[in-house]
Scaffold this motif. Structure first.
Motif, PDB file in Angstrom:
ATOM      1  N   VAL A 130      36.515  43.662  28.964  1.00  0.00           N
ATOM      2  CA  VAL A 130      36.603  42.837  30.180  1.00  0.00           C
ATOM      3  C   VAL A 130      37.615  43.444  31.154  1.00  0.00           C
ATOM      4  CG1 VAL A 130      37.433  40.621  31.079  1.00  0.00           C
ATOM      5  CG2 VAL A 130      35.817  40.666  29.190  1.00  0.00           C
ATOM      6  N   VAL A 131      38.754  43.875  30.635  1.00  0.00           N
ATOM      7  CA  VAL A 131      39.771  44.500  31.493  1.00  0.00           C
ATOM      8  C   VAL A 131      39.189  45.750  32.162  1.00  0.00           C
ATOM      9  CG1 VAL A 131      41.971  45.743  31.437  1.00  0.00           C
ATOM     10  CG2 VAL A 131      41.764  43.569  30.265  1.00  0.00           C
ATOM     11  N   SER A 132      38.395  46.511  31.418  1.00  0.00           N
ATOM     12  CA  SER A 132      37.753  47.705  31.993  1.00  0.00           C
ATOM     13  C   SER A 132      36.845  47.314  33.161  1.00  0.00           C
ATOM     14  CB  SER A 132      36.887  48.420  30.955  1.00  0.00           C
ATOM     15  OG  SER A 132      37.583  48.605  29.776  1.00  0.00           O
ATOM     16  N   VAL A 133      36.109  46.240  32.981  1.00  0.00           N
ATOM     17  CA  VAL A 133      35.201  45.783  34.054  1.00  0.00           C
ATOM     18  C   VAL A 133      36.008  45.324  35.260  1.00  0.00           C
ATOM     19  CG1 VAL A 133      33.428  44.105  34.667  1.00  0.00           C
ATOM     20  CG2 VAL A 133      33.421  45.128  32.408  1.00  0.00           C
ATOM     21  N   MET A 134      37.115  44.645  34.999  1.00  0.00           N
ATOM     22  CA  MET A 134      37.958  44.113  36.086  1.00  0.00           C
ATOM     23  C   MET A 134      38.567  45.214  36.939  1.00  0.00           C
ATOM     24  SD  MET A 134      37.852  40.941  35.973  1.00  0.00           S
ATOM     25  CE  MET A 134      37.040  39.851  34.848  1.00  0.00           C
ATOM     26  N   LEU A 135      38.877  46.328  36.292  1.00  0.00           N
ATOM     27  CA  LEU A 135      39.576  47.393  37.013  1.00  0.00           C
ATOM     28  C   LEU A 135      38.642  48.275  37.829  1.00  0.00           C
ATOM     29  CD1 LEU A 135      42.135  48.497  34.281  1.00  0.00           C
ATOM     30  CD2 LEU A 135      42.645  47.334  36.411  1.00  0.00           C
ATOM     31  N   LEU A 177      43.943  39.976  36.329  1.00  0.00           N
ATOM     32  CA  LEU A 177      43.175  40.949  37.105  1.00  0.00           C
ATOM     33  C   LEU A 177      42.026  40.258  37.845  1.00  0.00           C
ATOM     34  CD1 LEU A 177      43.000  43.911  34.576  1.00  0.00           C
ATOM     35  CD2 LEU A 177      44.260  43.863  36.715  1.00  0.00           C
ATOM     36  N   TYR A 178      41.396  39.326  37.160  1.00  0.00           N
ATOM     37  CA  TYR A 178      40.270  38.599  37.761  1.00  0.00           C
ATOM     38  C   TYR A 178      40.751  37.743  38.921  1.00  0.00           C
ATOM     39  CZ  TYR A 178      35.949  35.768  37.746  1.00  0.00           C
ATOM     40  OH  TYR A 178      34.774  35.136  38.081  1.00  0.00           O
ATOM     41  N   ARG A 179      41.916  37.127  38.696  1.00  0.00           N
ATOM     42  CA  ARG A 179      42.474  36.228  39.704  1.00  0.00           C
ATOM     43  C   ARG A 179      42.809  36.978  40.985  1.00  0.00           C
ATOM     44  NH1 ARG A 179      44.052  32.967  42.629  1.00  0.00           N
ATOM     45  NH2 ARG A 179      45.559  31.282  42.446  1.00  0.00           N
ATOM     46  N   PHE A 180      43.352  38.176  40.836  1.00  0.00           N
ATOM     47  CA  PHE A 180      43.829  38.919  41.991  1.00  0.00           C
ATOM     48  C   PHE A 180      42.900  40.056  42.402  1.00  0.00           C
ATOM     49  CE2 PHE A 180      47.559  36.589  42.595  1.00  0.00           C
ATOM     50  CZ  PHE A 180      48.056  36.232  41.351  1.00  0.00           C
ATOM     51  N   ARG A 181      41.820  40.165  41.725  1.00  0.00           N
ATOM     52  CA  ARG A 181      40.876  41.222  42.066  1.00  0.00           C
ATOM     53  C   ARG A 181      40.268  40.961  43.435  1.00  0.00           C
ATOM     54  NH1 ARG A 181      36.581  44.551  39.589  1.00  0.00           N
ATOM     55  NH2 ARG A 181      34.874  44.464  41.075  1.00  0.00           N
ATOM     56  N   PRO A 182      40.324  41.947  44.336  1.00  0.00           N
ATOM     57  CA  PRO A 182      39.672  41.762  45.640  1.00  0.00           C
ATOM     58  C   PRO A 182      38.165  41.887  45.447  1.00  0.00           C
ATOM     59  CG  PRO A 182      40.690  43.929  45.519  1.00  0.00           C
ATOM     60  CD  PRO A 182      40.972  43.260  44.227  1.00  0.00           C
TER      61      PRO A 182
END
Lengths: 300, 660
Positions: free
Chosen positions: B172-177, B264-269
């Motif tokens: 999931v972190v990989s997808v978020m980044l 990451l999800y919260r602050f992901r543009p």
């Protein structure tokens, strides 16, 4: 009421929106005009709480929208892209919307699907672009939200459908608090439905004006004066936006109430004077030229 | 946030939309547990007949292996499902249209994130528990469940669920980044392999240091990869080394990753959809972090068999870094004209590689000259790489940690000599070429007062080593620990081998009782023999023991070890100490060319008297402890009447005198 206060948004080095100030009153159809890349979709996404603005504030009925389910529940956004769930039907899309919008009117939605000739059990991946747009609009309208943002929604609709949708909008506005905000680069499309328009250009809002007010205060007059002195006198007393002369025929676009404009012209005893209807395009062209923009910058 | 009721509606809706995943997971797990499990059980039951009670026990053992937490097959399947589940839940973030759709609805990101986790968890756990329960029921019906079935079930469920969460969260972190599916996949691969690659690179760079000791740093680097850790844990479970502490730590890590993913999800543009990276400003940083270790790793592999590894490693690393940076820039922009963007990041990466290589090559850290002050050391340990095959150990680090001593004075003196040796680089080169004669390779462990342990390898003169070992072995306890004799246990699966001058015997066919008797006798004999004797005398035989955990012990047998010799004889293994004339069919003397070290002239010895004299010089082929092998020896080949060929080394001059 939607208040947009000093909103700016940048994507990398591209300034998508720059210090936008605008107010969208409830109960009127607001048209957001702008060429491709003007920032219409970006503004909509910010208004819908999808993107976060870099600066400024958005308030929908006094509530912030970004990461606020309460504020977002007042809005339904119909994106240009028209994405639907995989392997879905109009019926199941209705159920999906009903989950998020408790006031979704399923019965009316299905009734209108039928009236539009759309089979609610047919797979959406077999629909044409226009049919998808129709379903999208019906979903948006029947979500019964206070504000409906339509991003180039009328593209892809045939003229009959366009009229049908406009009728739906008007019908909804008469029954409940409903404020559609329609973005388009096609002025003609919005002319007969919008009451208020805003012009977006290169990330900035040039103006927002009441359409009727614009039409009432802007006129195209064709006239012929007896002599240059009278002509000059008339031009001096009028608030001219644009004038063009071919032979002795003078075509003017002038600000002011119709009666006042004609009075000023008649005082100079013209040989001929007539007020012609102005299209929305002509109004915009004139306004933008006054604002210092070349019409070539706007591809309508 | 929507109401509680609508959250579960969200979850239900998500499961409905991803029903294909649930169906796939269910079929996969059903194939593994009830289907394959039942089939295998049936096969084993069919062959059970003649084995009786032992057969049922082995079948229960198999059930425990298959249904326990040590099932690699299931671990592989669960990992796959975790990755697919993570992508299916969050890959919508990589499409602008989908982002507009999902995020325009009146629901917070927190709710969307939680929904995806709950539904993915449900879609893993339900098929897993159902298929697992089916197999347990089948095994129960056949009465082949192990006695600790409840314990087994709890452990298995805990392991699979916790590691599923870890792999899922990391993916999931990989997808978020990232902003594209392919980039997400690459990021996931990076996360799964980055730390092991980093450790590999550090190991390779440390080999520049003369005193670096790879054998004590052979930690399992895969431990630091989520997938590697999973499979290592499963492997440990197979070996009966289940650890709740470690599992809870993994759970903690999974929870941390869930938190990281949420942030990451919260602050992901969301405008990052369809871009390479979600957080553009991290581009240069990521480029440096990726290109530097990867280029060093590739260079290490490519130069591993090079004659001048350092030179080529520098060239390949620098060029590799540059190439990787250009490639990464292309991936960022998908525009060939922009590969030269991010010049600062590229320069930092290239410069960084050069600095790292220089630092290790020139040992600017002072690794090789490291010698702590004596008063800063609390304990030390010594391991001598004995080249005559005495008491061979399999795991250096374990040996050193078990042999730490407070009375380390002589060891410190030895270490001092090693640390100050100005020819250590040359000695290392000669050691690996097999030409190091006057020195022995020693590994020293320094345990400092702040409880850290450092290891160094030194090349020290044989005399110093002998002196040190003699002094240390004055302590009987140290002597026993040093040679590891006391801790050898004749386990059920252990194997005994014996070899004497005639290379008789090999794997000993003896009972457990006999093994205990021989080993007990040897331990007593070992107490009586001094280290000085071991350094002077040639053993007459070698007893080799491989214990249950595959540790090998090479125990020299001396003529004074009467108890051992008696026990061996009682078990039917009489040790021969000489080759008898009447057993010899042929004898040949082989002279080796000093320059090429290849066999040269061969002289047949037919004279019986000469043969006898030569036979008297021959002994079991093992030099005394720490003795230097005399390369001036001649090789004697003796063919026995049973056509076995024996090879001996013998002093050249003595042989020459006999043959004159």
């Amino acid at each position: 009421m939607i208040e947009i206060k000093g909103v700016s948004k940048k994507f990398g080095n591209i300034q998508a929106l720059s210090d936008i100030h605008a107010t969208i009153q409830e109960g009127e159809v607001f048209g957001l005009i702008g060429s491709n890349g003007a920032g219409k979709s970006t503004l909509f996404r910010i208004l819908s709480g999808i993107l976060r603005q870099d600066e400024g504030e958005i308030l929908v009925d006094g509530q912030a929208v970004y990461e606020n389910a309460g504020g977002k529940s007042l809005i339904c956004f119909l994106a240009d892209g028209s994405y639907f769930l995989p392997n879905t039907t109009p019926g199941s899309m209705g159920e999906h919307y009903a989950m998020f919008y408790p006031k979704f009117d399923k019965a009316k939605y299905e009734k209108n699907l039928k009236e539009f000739g759309i089979d609610k059990n047919r797979k959406m991946n077999t629909f044409s672009k226009g049919m998808k747009k129709q379903v999208s609009i019906l979903l948006g309208i029947h979500s019964n939200t206070k504000y409906l943002f339509c991003d180039e929604t009328f593209d892809g609709l045939d003229p009959v459908m366009r009229q049908a949708v406009k009728s739906l909008f008007i019908s909804e506005m008469m029954k409940r608090p409903f404020t559609p905000v329609i973005a388009s680069h096609n002025l003609r499309e919005l002319e007969d439905i919008c009451e208020h328009v805003g012009l977006l250009h290169k990330g900035g809002i040039l103006f927002t004006k009441d359409l009727d007010e614009m039409k009432l205060n802007l006129h195209k007059v064709q006239c012929v004066f007896q002599n240059p002195v009278s002509e000059e006198e008339a031009l001096k007393n009028l608030d001219i936006l644009k004038h063009e002369k071919r032979g002795s025929l003078l075509t003017l676009v002038t600000r002011g109430r119709r009666e006042k404009v004609m009075q000023i012209i008649q005082e100079e005893n013209p040989l001929f004077a007539e007020v012609l209807p102005l299209t929305l395009e002509e109004i915009f062209i004139s306004e933008t030229e006054v604002a210092g923009y070349d019409i070539k910058d706007f591809i309508f | 946030m929507t109401s509680k009721i609508s959250f579960f509606k969200l979850v239900k809706d998500d499961i409905r939309q991803r029903m294909w995943l649930m169906a796939f997971t269910s079929v996969l797990f059903l194939c593994i547990y009830p289907v394959y499990g039942a089939m295998e059980l049936e096969n084993r039951l069919a062959s059970l007949g003649a084995e009786g009670a032992y057969g049922v026990e082995s079948l229960k053992k198999w059930v425990e292996e298959f249904a326990g937490s040590g099932n690699f097959f299931f671990a592989g399947a669960a990992s796959f499902i975790a990755v697919v589940s993570a992508f299916s839940a969050f890959a919508y973030l990589h499409s602008k249209d989908k982002v507009d759709f999902y995020h325009s609805f009146p629901v917070t990101r927190g709710a969307l994130y939680a929904k995806a986790y709950v539904s993915s968890f449900f879609m893993f756990v339900v098929p897993f528990v159902v298929s697992y329960a089916m197999f347990i029921a089948i095994a129960a019906q056949k009465s082949v469940l192990p006695s600790d079935v409840f314990d087994m079930v709890i452990r298995t469920i805990a392991v699979q669920v916790i590691y599923f969460l870890l792999i899922y969260s990391v993916t999931v972190v990989s997808v978020m980044l990232t902003g594209k599916i392919i980039m997400g996949v690459l990021a996931a691969i990076v996360f799964m392999s980055y730390v092991p690659v980093l450790f590999f690179v550090i190991d390779e760079l440390c080999s520049f240091f003369v005193t670096y000791t790879p054998s004590v740093h052979t930690g399992n680097h895969l431990f630091f990869s989520p997938l590697g850790n999973y499979f290592e844990f499963v492997g440990n479970c197979q070996s009966g080394l289940f650890s709740w502490t470690r599992l809870l730590l993994v759970l903690l890590l999974a929870v941390i990753m869930i938190g990281v993913g949420y942030l990451l999800y919260r602050f992901r543009p969301l405008e990052a959809a369809e871009s390479t990276l979600a957080f553009q400003k991290t581009g240069s940083f990521i480029k440096v972090l990726l290109s530097v270790p990867l280029s060093l790793a590739v260079a290490s592999v490519m130069t591993s068999s090079s004659v001048h590894p350092i030179k080529w490693m520098a060239v390949i690393s620098v060029l590799g870094t540059l190439l990787l940076c250009l490639t990464i820039e292309f991936m960022y922009h998908m525009d060939i004209k922009k590969i030269v963007c991010g010049k600062i990041g590229t320069a930092v990466a290239v410069f960084g590689v050069m600095v790292i290589l220089f630092a290790f090559y020139k040992d600017i850290f002072g690794y090789d000259s490291y010698l702590p002050k004596k008063d800063k050391v609390s304990q030390m340990a010594l391991l001598v790489e004995e080249d005559n095959g005495f008491f061979v150990r399999n795991a250096d680090r374990k040996y050193l940690q078990a042999n730490m001593t407070d009375a380390f004075g002589p060891i410190y003196a030895l270490a001092e000599e090693g640390a100050k040796n100005t020819e250590k680089a040359l000695d290392k080169e000669q050691y690996f070429e097999g030409k190091l004669k006057e020195k022995l390779r020693c590994i020293i462990a320094y345990k400092e007062k702040k409880d850290t342990t450092k290891y160094r390898t030194y090349y020290v003169s044989r005399e110093t080593v002998k002196k040190t070992v003699v002094q240390m072995c004055k302590n009987e306890e140290y002597k026993e620990k040093m040679f590891g004799v006391e801790k050898i246990e004749p386990g059920r699966e252990s194997e005994f081998y014996i070899n004497d001058i005639l290379e008789n015997y090999g794997n000993m066919d003896i009972t457990q009782e006999q093994k205990r008797s021989i080993l007990g006798a040897y331990k007593k004999d070992f107490k009586d023999i001094s280290v000085e004797q071991m350094m002077e005398e040639n053993p007459i035989a070698r007893l080799e023991i491989v214990d249950d955990s595959f540790e090998t012990y090479m125990l020299p047998v001396y003529k004074e070890n009467e108890r051992t010799l008696e026990s061996l004889k009682a078990a039917g293994y009489e040790i021969q100490t000489s080759v008898l004339q009447e057993d010899v069919k042929e004898m040949e003397v082989i002279v080796y060319d000093e320059d090429t070290d290849k066999p040269g002239n061969r002289e047949s010895v037919t004279d019986v008297e000469k043969q006898q004299k030569i036979l008297e010089l021959l002994s079991y082929q093992s030099d005394p402890l720490f003795a230097e092998h005399d390369f001036n020896d001649m090789e004697i080949m003796v063919t026995l009447k049973d056509n076995r060929e024996l090879y001996f080394s013998c002093n050249k001059e003595k042989i020459a005198n006999i043959l004159k």
